[in-house]
Design a protein around this motif. Structure first.
Motif, PDB file in Angstrom:
ATOM      1  N   MET A   1       0.848  -1.163   0.000  1.00  0.00           N
ATOM      2  CA  MET A   1       0.000   0.000   0.000  1.00  0.00           C
ATOM      3  C   MET A   1       0.905   1.242   0.000  1.00  0.00           C
ATOM      4  N   LYS A   2       0.533   2.228  -0.809  1.00  0.00           N
ATOM      5  CA  LYS A   2       1.246   3.497  -0.835  1.00  0.00           C
ATOM      6  C   LYS A   2       0.512   4.482   0.063  1.00  0.00           C
ATOM      7  N   ILE A   3       1.271   5.232   0.868  1.00  0.00           N
ATOM      8  CA  ILE A   3       0.669   6.150   1.837  1.00  0.00           C
ATOM      9  C   ILE A   3       1.197   7.552   1.613  1.00  0.00           C
ATOM     10  N   LEU A   4       0.293   8.519   1.637  1.00  0.00           N
ATOM     11  CA  LEU A   4       0.614   9.941   1.543  1.00  0.00           C
ATOM     12  C   LEU A   4       0.135  10.599   2.827  1.00  0.00           C
ATOM     13  N   VAL A   5       1.009  11.360   3.475  1.00  0.00           N
ATOM     14  CA  VAL A   5       0.641  12.109   4.680  1.00  0.00           C
ATOM     15  C   VAL A   5       0.530  13.577   4.300  1.00  0.00           C
ATOM     16  N   ILE A   6      -0.576  14.204   4.665  1.00  0.00           N
ATOM     17  CA  ILE A   6      -0.802  15.617   4.382  1.00  0.00           C
ATOM     18  C   ILE A   6      -0.828  16.380   5.700  1.00  0.00           C
ATOM     19  N   VAL A   7       0.012  17.405   5.800  1.00  0.00           N
ATOM     20  CA  VAL A   7       0.086  18.249   6.997  1.00  0.00           C
ATOM     21  C   VAL A   7      -0.406  19.631   6.607  1.00  0.00           C
ATOM     22  N   ASN A   8      -1.506  20.080   7.214  1.00  0.00           N
ATOM     23  CA  ASN A   8      -2.038  21.400   6.872  1.00  0.00           C
ATOM     24  C   ASN A   8      -2.251  22.304   8.078  1.00  0.00           C
ATOM     25  N   GLU A   9      -1.749  21.907   9.215  1.00  0.00           N
ATOM     26  CA  GLU A   9      -1.843  22.742  10.419  1.00  0.00           C
ATOM     27  C   GLU A   9      -0.484  23.352  10.732  1.00  0.00           C
ATOM     28  N   SER A  10      -0.493  24.557  11.249  1.00  0.00           N
ATOM     29  CA  SER A  10       0.756  25.241  11.598  1.00  0.00           C
ATOM     30  C   SER A  10       1.402  24.596  12.818  1.00  0.00           C
ATOM     31  N   PRO A  11       2.710  24.761  12.965  1.00  0.00           N
ATOM     32  CA  PRO A  11       3.373  24.193  14.138  1.00  0.00           C
ATOM     33  C   PRO A  11       2.981  24.888  15.441  1.00  0.00           C
ATOM     34  N   TRP A  12       2.483  26.121  15.365  1.00  0.00           N
ATOM     35  CA  TRP A  12       2.100  26.840  16.579  1.00  0.00           C
ATOM     36  C   TRP A  12       0.603  26.755  16.856  1.00  0.00           C
ATOM     37  N   SER A  15      -0.893  20.555  17.798  1.00  0.00           N
ATOM     38  CA  SER A  15       0.159  19.536  17.861  1.00  0.00           C
ATOM     39  C   SER A  15      -0.020  18.494  16.763  1.00  0.00           C
ATOM     40  N   LEU A  16      -0.880  18.768  15.785  1.00  0.00           N
ATOM     41  CA  LEU A  16      -1.142  17.785  14.742  1.00  0.00           C
ATOM     42  C   LEU A  16       0.066  17.524  13.851  1.00  0.00           C
ATOM     43  N   GLY A  17       0.942  18.506  13.679  1.00  0.00           N
ATOM     44  CA  GLY A  17       2.158  18.284  12.906  1.00  0.00           C
ATOM     45  C   GLY A  17       3.058  17.259  13.566  1.00  0.00           C
ATOM     46  N   TYR A  45       4.817  25.791   7.176  1.00  0.00           N
ATOM     47  CA  TYR A  45       5.718  26.348   8.186  1.00  0.00           C
ATOM     48  C   TYR A  45       6.549  25.272   8.879  1.00  0.00           C
ATOM     49  N   HIS A  46       6.149  24.009   8.746  1.00  0.00           N
ATOM     50  CA  HIS A  46       6.957  22.919   9.296  1.00  0.00           C
ATOM     51  C   HIS A  46       8.264  22.769   8.529  1.00  0.00           C
ATOM     52  N   ALA A  47       8.331  23.279   7.321  1.00  0.00           N
ATOM     53  CA  ALA A  47       9.537  23.154   6.497  1.00  0.00           C
ATOM     54  C   ALA A  47      10.543  24.270   6.747  1.00  0.00           C
ATOM     55  N   LEU A  48      10.195  25.253   7.558  1.00  0.00           N
ATOM     56  CA  LEU A  48      11.113  26.347   7.852  1.00  0.00           C
ATOM     57  C   LEU A  48      12.133  25.928   8.902  1.00  0.00           C
ATOM     58  N   SER A  49      13.323  26.485   8.794  1.00  0.00           N
ATOM     59  CA  SER A  49      14.376  26.100   9.737  1.00  0.00           C
ATOM     60  C   SER A  49      14.292  26.834  11.072  1.00  0.00           C
ATOM     61  N   PRO A  57       7.662  24.457  18.262  1.00  0.00           N
ATOM     62  CA  PRO A  57       8.653  23.424  17.966  1.00  0.00           C
ATOM     63  C   PRO A  57       9.170  23.555  16.527  1.00  0.00           C
ATOM     64  N   VAL A  58      10.434  23.276  16.325  1.00  0.00           N
ATOM     65  CA  VAL A  58      11.022  23.261  14.985  1.00  0.00           C
ATOM     66  C   VAL A  58      11.168  21.805  14.578  1.00  0.00           C
ATOM     67  N   LEU A  59      10.344  21.377  13.636  1.00  0.00           N
ATOM     68  CA  LEU A  59      10.315  19.979  13.247  1.00  0.00           C
ATOM     69  C   LEU A  59      10.952  19.718  11.886  1.00  0.00           C
ATOM     70  N   ARG A  60      11.520  20.740  11.273  1.00  0.00           N
ATOM     71  CA  ARG A  60      12.078  20.613   9.928  1.00  0.00           C
ATOM     72  C   ARG A  60      13.095  19.485   9.833  1.00  0.00           C
ATOM     73  N   ASP A  61      14.062  19.469  10.725  1.00  0.00           N
ATOM     74  CA  ASP A  61      15.106  18.440  10.681  1.00  0.00           C
ATOM     75  C   ASP A  61      14.525  17.045  10.944  1.00  0.00           C
ATOM     76  N   ALA A  62      13.541  16.975  11.810  1.00  0.00           N
ATOM     77  CA  ALA A  62      12.905  15.684  12.085  1.00  0.00           C
ATOM     78  C   ALA A  62      12.178  15.160  10.844  1.00  0.00           C
ATOM     79  N   TRP A  63      11.516  16.057  10.106  1.00  0.00           N
ATOM     80  CA  TRP A  63      10.853  15.644   8.880  1.00  0.00           C
ATOM     81  C   TRP A  63      11.859  15.222   7.824  1.00  0.00           C
TER      82      TRP A  63
END
Length: 65
Positions: A1-12, A15-17, A45-49, A57-63
């Motif tokens: 199965m192929k899975i796509l995750v969509i993130v549309n909530e801001s990090p602030w 906590s859904l990101g 905004y999760h992609a910003l450093s 929280p800064v999750l860019r590196d974790a992603w």
């Protein structure tokens, strides 16, 4: 199965990101095929450093991992 995750909530805004990140890690660890993570709307905004403020929280590196 192929899975796509969509993130549309801001990090602030919620906590859904972080929850999506935990889901993605669990899927990969379980051998599932995560084909992409799509950041849309405020989720980009999760992609910003840098963080918007001290409490965001800064999750860019974790992603990237």
């Amino acid at each position: 199965m192929k899975i796509l995750v969509i993130v549309n909530e801001s990090p602030w805004g919620s906590s859904l990101g972080l929850t999506a990140l935990r889901l993605a890690r669990a899927l990969v660890a379980g051998g599932q095929r995560l084909v992409a993570v799509y950041f849309r709307e405020d989720g980009v905004y999760h992609a910003l450093s840098g963080a918007a403020d001290a409490g965001t929280p800064v999750l860019r590196d974790a992603w990237l991992d």
